[in-house]
Motif scaffolding. Structure first.
Motif, PDB file in Angstrom:
ATOM      1  N   VAL A 351       0.835  -1.202   0.000  1.00  0.00           N
ATOM      2  CA  VAL A 351       0.000   0.000   0.000  1.00  0.00           C
ATOM      3  C   VAL A 351       0.870   1.253   0.000  1.00  0.00           C
ATOM      4  O   VAL A 351       0.625   2.214  -0.744  1.00  0.00           O
ATOM      5  CB  VAL A 351      -0.947   0.001   1.214  1.00  0.00           C
ATOM      6  N   GLN A 352       1.916   1.235   0.817  1.00  0.00           N
ATOM      7  CA  GLN A 352       2.803   2.392   0.888  1.00  0.00           C
ATOM      8  C   GLN A 352       3.540   2.599  -0.430  1.00  0.00           C
ATOM      9  O   GLN A 352       3.716   3.728  -0.901  1.00  0.00           O
ATOM     10  CB  GLN A 352       3.814   2.204   2.031  1.00  0.00           C
ATOM     11  N   ILE A 353       3.938   1.479  -1.062  1.00  0.00           N
ATOM     12  CA  ILE A 353       4.621   1.584  -2.347  1.00  0.00           C
ATOM     13  C   ILE A 353       3.687   2.169  -3.401  1.00  0.00           C
ATOM     14  O   ILE A 353       4.074   3.035  -4.202  1.00  0.00           O
ATOM     15  CB  ILE A 353       5.140   0.199  -2.787  1.00  0.00           C
ATOM     16  N   MET A 354       2.415   1.704  -3.410  1.00  0.00           N
ATOM     17  CA  MET A 354       1.454   2.225  -4.381  1.00  0.00           C
ATOM     18  C   MET A 354       1.195   3.716  -4.150  1.00  0.00           C
ATOM     19  O   MET A 354       1.061   4.483  -5.110  1.00  0.00           O
ATOM     20  CB  MET A 354       0.145   1.438  -4.299  1.00  0.00           C
ATOM     21  N   LYS A 355       1.148   4.117  -2.883  1.00  0.00           N
ATOM     22  CA  LYS A 355       0.982   5.538  -2.590  1.00  0.00           C
ATOM     23  C   LYS A 355       2.162   6.334  -3.135  1.00  0.00           C
ATOM     24  O   LYS A 355       2.003   7.440  -3.663  1.00  0.00           O
ATOM     25  CB  LYS A 355       0.836   5.760  -1.084  1.00  0.00           C
ATOM     26  N   THR A 356       3.360   5.755  -2.997  1.00  0.00           N
ATOM     27  CA  THR A 356       4.551   6.423  -3.520  1.00  0.00           C
ATOM     28  C   THR A 356       4.496   6.514  -5.035  1.00  0.00           C
ATOM     29  O   THR A 356       4.831   7.551  -5.632  1.00  0.00           O
ATOM     30  CB  THR A 356       5.819   5.664  -3.090  1.00  0.00           C
ATOM     31  N   PHE A 357       4.046   5.412  -5.680  1.00  0.00           N
ATOM     32  CA  PHE A 357       3.901   5.427  -7.134  1.00  0.00           C
ATOM     33  C   PHE A 357       2.903   6.503  -7.575  1.00  0.00           C
ATOM     34  O   PHE A 357       3.136   7.236  -8.542  1.00  0.00           O
ATOM     35  CB  PHE A 357       3.438   4.063  -7.637  1.00  0.00           C
ATOM     36  N   GLU A 358       1.776   6.550  -6.872  1.00  0.00           N
ATOM     37  CA  GLU A 358       0.760   7.544  -7.208  1.00  0.00           C
ATOM     38  C   GLU A 358       1.305   8.953  -7.061  1.00  0.00           C
ATOM     39  O   GLU A 358       1.085   9.819  -7.917  1.00  0.00           O
ATOM     40  CB  GLU A 358      -0.470   7.345  -6.327  1.00  0.00           C
ATOM     41  N   SER A 359       2.003   9.187  -5.961  1.00  0.00           N
ATOM     42  CA  SER A 359       2.590  10.511  -5.744  1.00  0.00           C
ATOM     43  C   SER A 359       3.620  10.848  -6.816  1.00  0.00           C
ATOM     44  O   SER A 359       3.664  11.970  -7.336  1.00  0.00           O
ATOM     45  CB  SER A 359       3.232  10.569  -4.353  1.00  0.00           C
ATOM     46  N   SER A 360       4.439   9.844  -7.165  1.00  0.00           N
ATOM     47  CA  SER A 360       5.458  10.076  -8.194  1.00  0.00           C
ATOM     48  C   SER A 360       4.811  10.350  -9.547  1.00  0.00           C
ATOM     49  O   SER A 360       5.269  11.213 -10.299  1.00  0.00           O
ATOM     50  CB  SER A 360       6.384   8.863  -8.292  1.00  0.00           C
ATOM     51  N   THR A 361       3.735   9.587  -9.860  1.00  0.00           N
ATOM     52  CA  THR A 361       3.041   9.799 -11.127  1.00  0.00           C
ATOM     53  C   THR A 361       2.450  11.204 -11.208  1.00  0.00           C
ATOM     54  O   THR A 361       2.557  11.899 -12.220  1.00  0.00           O
ATOM     55  CB  THR A 361       1.925   8.754 -11.297  1.00  0.00           C
ATOM     56  N   THR A 362       1.827  11.617 -10.102  1.00  0.00           N
ATOM     57  CA  THR A 362       1.250  12.964 -10.061  1.00  0.00           C
ATOM     58  C   THR A 362       2.328  14.026 -10.244  1.00  0.00           C
ATOM     59  O   THR A 362       2.148  15.005 -10.990  1.00  0.00           O
ATOM     60  CB  THR A 362       0.518  13.178  -8.729  1.00  0.00           C
TER      61      THR A 362
END
Length: 461
Positions: A351-362
């Motif tokens: 979950v934390q990794i996906m949040k990081t991915f989402e933040s990086s994508t944004t």
């Protein structure tokens, strides 16, 4: 059940062996144990030196466990119990009790070295916020001339603490005090220990009792259990001053400094993880206890055999076998729970990794959406860059040609070609000359030496 304070004789023996007393002369101790309160006006340097000595002494004795009082359910290392028992604890043979201990306590309160326990626990403001204590606000509001007048009529004391008719000067300093330097030191030790344990979400969660058990070793004793009041003081300090954790319904959770304050909550998922963590710890304790009993039964069976008591030995071995079966079941359950914990921590990490991915994508999309990175702007920029490069080349050529003209130098390609052909002919002529000289060299003359087989060529001159 509250622990009793150590007896005066025991404490006196401990004090006499403490390094700070051994390094202080008897004459100096007599001065420190005298009533030096009036020196605050007559000799401020000596007064503050005495107070500083007592500060270090009280902190050292409390930290080492020699001033253990009855604050909480066991001995406290962070809270000083200041009353008549303190006078008995620091009493020295042939010197007596410290007559100025009340003055020392009040001075340490005035600079926030000692904080009243109830004020520390109930305050919503950080202890580092000047003016958080009532008497500090009063001392700011009341002018010094008026303060002096109030001292003369006995409304306030010499130490600057407001008094009441129900308290005398001898007891006004009594109370339970938090030692701020010791709390800071303990908090640093907790944070250091917690940093080494951080491997997953479960490592940030503790029950209050688990916190007491886990961080008891910060005082240097491996099996030490934090005093209940010490634990509450530490949690309050880490929550309010360090913003490192929160306490909610006996659940303690550590947070990284990057987490926003509004996001620092204990969720249902956190409580579920904590329940699983507690179950694993309980099972581990049960397994250790079963293993200890098994070892005990094995030892008893061996002793019975040595005594020729075979039936008794068989009984011990049978009990050990039953515990062995129980141990196998407990180990199986522990393996299942630990596997579940690993799955939960893996999912939490995902979950934390996906949040990081989402933040990086944004973040990446935001950067790419910048007007300077649009295709039209890129083409225009590159075209402008090409034009600028061409302009730069033309300017460079113009400057170079202009420089040659200014120097009166005019170079043509035909002239350069002629020079190149002449240079080639010179090189060819030089090669022919060397070959001719080599042909004209006279032959070598051999000179015989004493050894007939050796001949040395002799060039003719």
């Amino acid at each position: 059940m509250m622990a009793a304070a150590p007896g005066p004789s025991t404490t006196a023996d401990s004090l006499s062996s403490h390094s700070i007393f051994q390094s202080t002369s008897k004459a100096r101790l007599q001065a420190l144990y005298s009533d030096f309160a009036r020196q605050k006006q007559s000799n401020p340097s000596a007064f503050h030196a005495n107070v500083e000595w007592w500060r270090k002494t009280l902190e050292g004795l409390l930290d080492s466990g020699l001033l253990r009082g009855t604050v909480g359910d066991s001995e406290s290392r962070l809270v000083l119990q200041a009353d008549r028992s303190l006078l008995d604890c620091v009493k020295l043979d042939k010197i007596g009790k410290p007559l100025a201990i009340g003055t020392v306590i009040n001075e340490l309160r005035s600079n926030n070295t000692l904080l009243l326990l109830n004020e520390f626990m109930s305050s919503k403001v950080s202890v580092y916020d000047s003016g958080w204590l009532p008497y500090r606000i009063a001392s700011f509001v009341v002018g010094r001339p008026l303060w002096w007048a109030l001292e003369q009529v006995g409304i306030v004391g010499d130490e600057g603490i407001l008094t009441s008719s129900s308290q005398t000067k001898e007891t006004v300093w009594w109370g339970d005090y938090v030692s701020l330097p010791l709390v800071e030191k303990a908090a640093d030790a907790v944070m250091s220990m917690q940093a080494m344990r951080m491997t997953g979400p479960a490592d940030t969660l503790y029950t209050f009792e688990g916190f007491r058990r886990s961080f008891g070793p910060i005082f240097g004793e491996s099996n030490h259990l934090l005093n209940d009041m010490d634990a509450r003081v530490l949690v309050k300090y880490l929550e309010r001053e360090r913003k490192a954790m929160i306490l909610d319904d006996q659940v303690v959770k550590f947070f990284d400094s990057s987490v926003a304050l509004e996001d620092r909550v204990i969720t249902t998922v956190d409580r579920g993880i904590l329940e699983l963590k507690s179950a694993i710890l309980d099972l581990q304790h049960q397994i250790d206890a079963v293993q200890t009993k098994m070892d005990d039964y094995a030892k008893k069976a061996a002793d019975a055999l040595r005594q020729k008591r075979k039936i008794l030995a068989l009984g011990f071995l049978r009990s050990r076998k039953q515990l062995e079966d129980l141990l196998g079941k407990r180990l199986s359950s522990l393996s299942t729970l630990e596997g579940t914990m690993v799955s939960i921590e893996t999912a939490a990490g995902d979950v934390q990794i996906m949040k990081t991915f989402e933040s990086s994508t944004t973040t990446l999309r935001t950067i790419l959406a910048h007007s300077s990175l649009q295709r039209e702007n890129i083409n225009q920029t590159m075209d402008a860059l090409a034009e600028a490069s061409q302009d730069a080349k033309e300017v460079d050529d113009a400057i170079r040609i202009g420089g040659n003209v200014a120097l009166g130098v005019e170079i043509s390609d035909e002239e350069i070609e002629r020079e190149l052909e002449a240079l080639a002919k010179d090189v060819e002529n030089s090669s022919d000359t060397l070959q001719t000289l080599e042909q004209l060299r006279p032959p070598s003359v051999l000179v015989e030496t004493t050894d007939a087989t050796d001949k040395v060529p002799l060039l003719s001159h």
